[in-house]
Design an enzyme around this catalytic site. Structure first.
Site, PDB file in Angstrom:
ATOM      1  N   PHE A  35       0.678  -2.673  -8.827  1.00 36.37           N
ATOM      2  CA  PHE A  35       0.720  -3.588  -9.967  1.00 36.37           C
ATOM      3  C   PHE A  35       1.547  -4.833  -9.637  1.00 36.37           C
ATOM      4  CE2 PHE A  35       2.104  -5.050 -14.189  1.00 36.37           C
ATOM      5  CZ  PHE A  35       0.852  -5.216 -14.757  1.00 36.37           C
ATOM      6  N   GLN A  38       2.201  -5.585  -2.905  1.00 33.67           N
ATOM      7  CA  GLN A  38       1.013  -5.527  -2.056  1.00 33.67           C
ATOM      8  C   GLN A  38       1.459  -5.310  -0.614  1.00 33.67           C
ATOM      9  OE1 GLN A  38      -0.997  -9.308  -2.460  1.00 33.67           O
ATOM     10  NE2 GLN A  38       0.930 -10.432  -2.542  1.00 33.67           N
ATOM     11  N   ASP A 175       7.252  11.427  -6.031  1.00 31.59           N
ATOM     12  CA  ASP A 175       5.803  11.193  -6.066  1.00 31.59           C
ATOM     13  C   ASP A 175       5.151  11.684  -4.777  1.00 31.59           C
ATOM     14  OD1 ASP A 175       3.343  10.412  -6.969  1.00 31.59           O
ATOM     15  OD2 ASP A 175       3.663   8.265  -6.665  1.00 31.59           O
ATOM     16  N   ARG A 179      -1.822  11.267  -1.224  1.00 31.81           N
ATOM     17  CA  ARG A 179      -2.061   9.805  -1.197  1.00 31.81           C
ATOM     18  C   ARG A 179      -0.834   9.050  -0.700  1.00 31.81           C
ATOM     19  NH1 ARG A 179      -1.696  11.469  -6.415  1.00 31.81           N
ATOM     20  NH2 ARG A 179       0.375  11.066  -7.261  1.00 31.81           N
ATOM     21  N   ASN A 180       0.342   9.681  -0.717  1.00 31.28           N
ATOM     22  CA  ASN A 180       1.567   9.042  -0.243  1.00 31.28           C
ATOM     23  C   ASN A 180       2.032   9.568   1.114  1.00 31.28           C
ATOM     24  OD1 ASN A 180       1.928   7.159  -2.269  1.00 31.28           O
ATOM     25  ND2 ASN A 180       2.865   8.667  -3.641  1.00 31.28           N
ATOM     26  N   ASP A 193       6.685   5.598   0.824  1.00 29.83           N
ATOM     27  CA  ASP A 193       7.153   5.292  -0.542  1.00 29.83           C
ATOM     28  C   ASP A 193       8.329   6.149  -0.997  1.00 29.83           C
ATOM     29  OD1 ASP A 193       5.430   3.239  -0.843  1.00 29.83           O
ATOM     30  OD2 ASP A 193       4.023   4.247  -2.172  1.00 29.83           O
TER      31      ASP A 193
END
Ligand code: ADE
Length: 314
Positions: A35, A38, A175, A179-180, A193
């Site tokens: 959000f 990038q 998290d 995907r991480n 992350d």
């Protein structure tokens, strides 16, 4: 949350140990977008033993609509990554650019992208009923050899090694999900992350999760119900990540809605036995999903268990 501002002036003292020259970084295509942040693929030119060397890198920066809070969050992420230090199974910091009001966080690059997509790309043909997202970046080709049980176990072992290291460094990820986790060309798993400043109350952290994969399906009961995040809640998420690995990138609880999840889990329901997991491995996942955080295994124990299972797998 703070309002958006056009001009943000934060005077940052450069950290000579980490500050990179912007002209040594050649930016390529955008590979990830959140959000407010990038990520671009990049080449980093480094001088080693008098010789110039080109290193694959990823550069994270803010988008146009940045707020002072976003800048402070990215600075916090830089400091966290510096503090945590290096490990093979995490995305390591290569350096930072902090001058003239533009922040760049420069890290290692993982050529194969995230573990979830990697597993899906490498499913056996009879499981490839889904289509790859046509809007996603250029996808590296699938492996020439299909994934073996040992490959899956190795991925699990590498991720738990990375988590054990982060726990040692007193870092709670919050998290952890396939995907991480990023995958290199040499099949090295790297947790990403982990340095994010996650202000759950501000709620913008959730906006990163698109395509309907909301993080609550990876969250421990007490994290969902009471907003408590600890190493034990990371262990729960690691159990879901194991489930993702051994379903080759499956989506957890497909039929369960958010508002039903807490009740579903409180009734003692859990994710089902994945197709490619041994009974012993499924028992380990179930241990990670114990309702009582104290009853869940520690990462130290999980490293030992998965090390043994890896040695026994073929
Ligand atoms: N996407 C986000 N960060 C990345 C990285 N470091 N390597 C590859 N893909 C990424």
């Amino acid at each position: 949350c703070l309002p958006h501002t056009d001009h943000i002036e934060i005077n940052i003292q450069p950290d000579l140990q980490w500050e990179l020259k912007r002209e040594d970084i050649l930016l390529h295509e955008r590979i990830d977008e959140g959000f407010f942040g990038q990520v671009f693929r990049a080449d980093l030119i480094k001088c080693q033993n008098g010789k110039k060397e080109k290193i694959d890198a990823a550069v994270k920066m803010l988008k146009g609509t940045r707020t002072e809070k976003d800048m402070l969050d990215l600075l916090t992420e830089m400091d966290q990554m510096k503090r945590i230090g290096k490990h093979k199974n995490i995305i390591n910091l290569l350096g930072v650019c902090t001058q003239n009001g533009i922040l760049w966080l420069v890290t290692e690059y993982a050529q194969q992208g995230n573990l979830r997509d990697y597993l899906r790309r490498n499913r056996p043909l009879e499981m490839q009923y889904h289509l790859t997202d046509p809007t996603s970046r250029l996808v590296p080709p699938a492996r020439s050899q299909p994934l073996s049980s040992k490959d899956l176990m190795s991925a699990a072992y590498q991720v738990v090694r990375g988590m054990e290291y982060l726990a040692q460094k007193k870092c709670v990820h919050r998290d952890l999900a396939a995907r991480n986790v990023l995958v290199t060309d040499d099949y090295v798993m790297k947790i990403a992350d982990f340095g994010l400043a996650r202000d759950i109350r501000c709620n913008d952290y959730y906006r990163k999760h698109t395509r309907g994969h909301l993080p609550y399906k990876w969250m421990a009961l007490e994290a969902m119900a009471d907003n408590i995040f600890t190493h034990a809640t990371d262990v729960w998420s690691f159990g879901v990540l194991l489930w993702e690995i051994f379903t080759l990138g499956g989506s957890p609880y497909p039929g369960v809605k958010t508002n039903e999840l807490v009740r579903f889990l409180r009734q003692g329901e859990r994710l089902e036995h994945p197709q490619f997991a041994s009974p012993e491995l499924y028992r380990l996942m179930r241990d990670c999903w114990e309702e009582s955080p104290q009853k869940r295994p520690k990462f130290r124990q999980l490293v030992e268990d998965l090390d043994r299972m890896l040695a026994e797998s073929s």
